[in-house]
Design a protein around this motif. Structure first.
Motif, PDB file in Angstrom:
ATOM      1  N   TRP A  82       0.851  -1.186   0.000  1.00  0.00           N
ATOM      2  CA  TRP A  82       0.000   0.000   0.000  1.00  0.00           C
ATOM      3  C   TRP A  82       0.886   1.235   0.000  1.00  0.00           C
ATOM      4  O   TRP A  82       1.594   1.502   0.957  1.00  0.00           O
ATOM      5  N   GLU A  83       0.839   1.948  -1.110  1.00  0.00           N
ATOM      6  CA  GLU A  83       1.706   3.098  -1.335  1.00  0.00           C
ATOM      7  C   GLU A  83       3.161   2.685  -1.109  1.00  0.00           C
ATOM      8  O   GLU A  83       3.649   1.766  -1.748  1.00  0.00           O
ATOM      9  N   VAL A 359     -11.205   1.178   6.472  1.00  0.00           N
ATOM     10  CA  VAL A 359     -11.144   1.268   5.016  1.00  0.00           C
ATOM     11  C   VAL A 359     -11.026   2.723   4.569  1.00  0.00           C
ATOM     12  O   VAL A 359     -10.226   3.055   3.681  1.00  0.00           O
ATOM     13  N   SER A 360     -11.797   3.611   5.188  1.00  0.00           N
ATOM     14  CA  SER A 360     -11.770   5.016   4.761  1.00  0.00           C
ATOM     15  C   SER A 360     -10.401   5.636   4.993  1.00  0.00           C
ATOM     16  O   SER A 360      -9.928   6.446   4.191  1.00  0.00           O
ATOM     17  N   ARG A 361      -9.733   5.253   6.076  1.00  0.00           N
ATOM     18  CA  ARG A 361      -8.397   5.797   6.334  1.00  0.00           C
ATOM     19  C   ARG A 361      -7.392   5.347   5.276  1.00  0.00           C
ATOM     20  O   ARG A 361      -6.475   6.090   4.924  1.00  0.00           O
ATOM     21  N   MET A 362      -7.546   4.137   4.772  1.00  0.00           N
ATOM     22  CA  MET A 362      -6.633   3.664   3.734  1.00  0.00           C
ATOM     23  C   MET A 362      -6.830   4.440   2.439  1.00  0.00           C
ATOM     24  O   MET A 362      -5.870   4.743   1.727  1.00  0.00           O
ATOM     25  N   ASP A 365      -6.534   9.193   3.972  1.00  0.00           N
ATOM     26  CA  ASP A 365      -5.473   9.939   4.654  1.00  0.00           C
ATOM     27  C   ASP A 365      -4.366   9.014   5.146  1.00  0.00           C
ATOM     28  O   ASP A 365      -3.851   9.166   6.243  1.00  0.00           O
ATOM     29  N   TYR A 366      -3.988   8.052   4.321  1.00  0.00           N
ATOM     30  CA  TYR A 366      -2.913   7.140   4.681  1.00  0.00           C
ATOM     31  C   TYR A 366      -1.574   7.861   4.547  1.00  0.00           C
ATOM     32  O   TYR A 366      -1.226   8.356   3.472  1.00  0.00           O
ATOM     33  N   GLY A 368       1.275   6.368   6.243  1.00  0.00           N
ATOM     34  CA  GLY A 368       2.285   5.382   6.613  1.00  0.00           C
ATOM     35  C   GLY A 368       1.700   4.347   7.550  1.00  0.00           C
ATOM     36  O   GLY A 368       0.736   4.601   8.272  1.00  0.00           O
ATOM     37  N   MET A 369       2.299   3.147   7.547  1.00  0.00           N
ATOM     38  CA  MET A 369       1.692   2.053   8.291  1.00  0.00           C
ATOM     39  C   MET A 369       1.810   2.239   9.804  1.00  0.00           C
ATOM     40  O   MET A 369       0.938   1.789  10.552  1.00  0.00           O
ATOM     41  N   ASP A 370       2.850   2.906  10.291  1.00  0.00           N
ATOM     42  CA  ASP A 370       2.959   3.108  11.738  1.00  0.00           C
ATOM     43  C   ASP A 370       1.810   3.975  12.247  1.00  0.00           C
ATOM     44  O   ASP A 370       1.185   3.668  13.271  1.00  0.00           O
ATOM     45  N   ASP A 371       1.531   5.059  11.536  1.00  0.00           N
ATOM     46  CA  ASP A 371       0.413   5.923  11.904  1.00  0.00           C
ATOM     47  C   ASP A 371      -0.911   5.180  11.772  1.00  0.00           C
ATOM     48  O   ASP A 371      -1.775   5.256  12.655  1.00  0.00           O
ATOM     49  N   TYR A 372      -1.059   4.425  10.683  1.00  0.00           N
ATOM     50  CA  TYR A 372      -2.318   3.721  10.421  1.00  0.00           C
ATOM     51  C   TYR A 372      -2.588   2.657  11.481  1.00  0.00           C
ATOM     52  O   TYR A 372      -3.682   2.587  12.052  1.00  0.00           O
TER      53      TYR A 372
END
Length: 478
Positions: A82-83, A359-362, A365-366, A368-372
């Motif tokens: 993802w990105e 799902v909406s966050r992905m 406003d993604y 980075g995975m640490d924040d997510y």
């Protein structure tokens, strides 16, 4: 209490995973159940990747052994590119050794579940189309329906309780009440086909789904049985319309798109395309109400969510379990109807909303995975904060957090935490300035739970139990 003058105790509209699971659970708990299914099974359906949460509901419905014997591909996790990030979600390491599910052929899987409903004692009628729901005040009391071979003959069946599992057709939510609200963020189109001879991304867990993002949307890559692969693209409807115009056929568009990302092109190198492309609108929506006097809406009849986290069958079978437990409790006079239905709405709405936020966050406003993963950890009970954020996300995205919360009143995250995350998603989306993605309005999801103290206080001591029979149980207070 069931009315002996009615034709059946419970009538279920729809025989997909939601309807067949609810019918099986209710029938094996002693109720007279009629299920009306418009199609004749087996029939094709997309949505092949199951979450680990599907296993306990299969066991509770009696369908587990038949599904286990069907030869489906075992699934033990997923890989997301993802990105800029790669998520390796190995369920055995992040959840436990027993966390697994299947990648299924839905025609076969759904047929097994429908036959299981019959095996458990429900009456199943295929080729039956519901034409009208008859109400007595606010309460449904009968349906009028026809069969494929006798379309001019209208049959009427009375019941005590109605389960709408009619999927996107929406017999109650769309046709009768017209109470669906779309999520503007997820007005997408799915385009897919099937291949043989493909392979998974490196380091993928056994049978993993691979998800790959791109500027056009995202791709799924699913290993099915017998070296067959489901490969598809989800893209916004406007982007699809603009891109599709460059190609003479849908097949040409699809083949060009699946070979665009380097990583997916590598996975399909040497693979053979089966030659049929399918497309379907995947517009997410939620109903204003999930239930009312004498009825519930389960699965896609109540709400539908973009398939990014493969939540469709989970939400179908989970809502069927919660709904069946609530109906059984009502018809046994073990709890007032209003209270049992409030628990159903509370539990299903929380499950849907939590997945919706992820799902909406992905999409929106993604960063980075640490924040997510860190934000995802706020959607589980405080006890879960002793584990790594990626573990909390994996428990939610396998559906196991929902299953645990249904049976463990003390282990539920506060509704306030989910509401806050949902409202933040709404506020942040209003500030987003993406070309094709608008804001996500969370108000339809939480229309009756605006007071965060209310639902937890009222529902906090109710849980689902399967012993000695399926139903709701209120913990004794001191």
């Amino acid at each position: 209490m069931a009315d002996s003058d009615k034709d059946v105790d419970i009538l279920v509209i729809g025989g997909g995973p939601a309807g067949s699971t609810a019918a099986a659970m209710l029938a094996r708990n002693g109720f007279n159940v009629l299920l009306l299914e418009r199609e004749v099974f087996p029939r094709y359906h997309i949505g092949e990747s199951l979450l680990a949460s599907c296993l306990p509901t299969l066991r509770l419905s009696g369908a587990f052994d038949a599904v286990a014997e069907a030869g489906f591909t075992v699934k033990r996790g997923s890989v997301f590119r993802w990105e800029q990030d790669e998520w390796l979600l190995d369920w055995r390491r992040l959840v436990d050794q027993d966390a697994w599910s299947w990648q299924v052929d839905r025609a076969t899987y759904d047929d097994i579940l429908l036959r299981n409903a019959t095996k458990q004692g429900a009456t199943v009628t295929e080729g039956a189309t519901v034409r009208n729901v008859i109400f007595d005040g606010d309460r449904p009391m009968a349906v009028e329906w026809t069969q494929q071979d006798e379309r001019d003959v209208i049959r009427t069946t009375t019941f005590d309780f109605l389960v709408d599992a009619s999927g996107r057709t929406g017999v109650l939510g769309k046709k009768h009440f017209d109470m669906r609200t779309p999520h503007e963020l997820f007005q997408n189109v799915g385009i897919w086909g099937y291949w043989t001879g493909a392979r998974l991304l490196p380091n993928s867990p056994e049978g993993a789904i691979n998800v790959i993002s791109s500027p056009d949307g995202w791709y799924w890559h699913i290993p099915l049985a017998d070296d067959r692969w489901s490969v598809g693209l989800v893209t916004h409807k406007q982007r699809f319309t603009e891109s599709r115009e460059r190609f003479d056929t849908l097949d040409e568009y699809y083949l060009d798109m699946v070979h665009a990302p380097d990583s997916l092109r590598d996975l399909l190198k040497g693979a053979q395309f089966e030659g049929k492309v399918r497309a379907e609108q995947e517009y997410s929506y939620v109903s204003e109400r999930f239930c009312g006097p004498g009825y519930i809406l389960i699965g896609d009849a109540a709400c539908f969510l973009d398939p990014l986290l493969s939540t469709g069958v989970h939400l179908a079978q989970y809502s069927a379990m919660v709904g069946a437990a609530s109906i059984a409790t009502i018809l046994r006079d073990d709890m007032p109807e209003q209270e049992a239905l409030a628990f159903f709405d509370y539990t299903y709405r929380r499950a849907y909303s939590r997945m919706l936020v992820l799902v909406s966050r992905m999409y929106r406003d993604y960063i980075g995975m640490d924040d997510y993963f860190g934000k995802s950890q706020l959607l589980v009970h405080d006890d879960g904060h002793s584990e790594r954020p990626v573990q909390s996300f994996t428990r939610i995205s396998t559906g196991l957090t929902d299953v645990r919360e249904a049976a463990d009143a003390e282990g539920r995250v506060s509704t306030a935490a989910i509401v806050e995350a949902a409202e933040n998603a709404k506020d942040d989306a209003a500030k987003a300035n993406l070309k094709y993605i608008g804001g996500i309005d969370m108000s339809p999801v939480w229309n009756i739970w605006r007071d965060p103290l209310g639902p937890d206080t009222a529902m906090g001591d109710i849980r689902i139990t399967a012993e000695p029979w399926l139903g709701l149980y209120r913990e004794a207070t001191t």
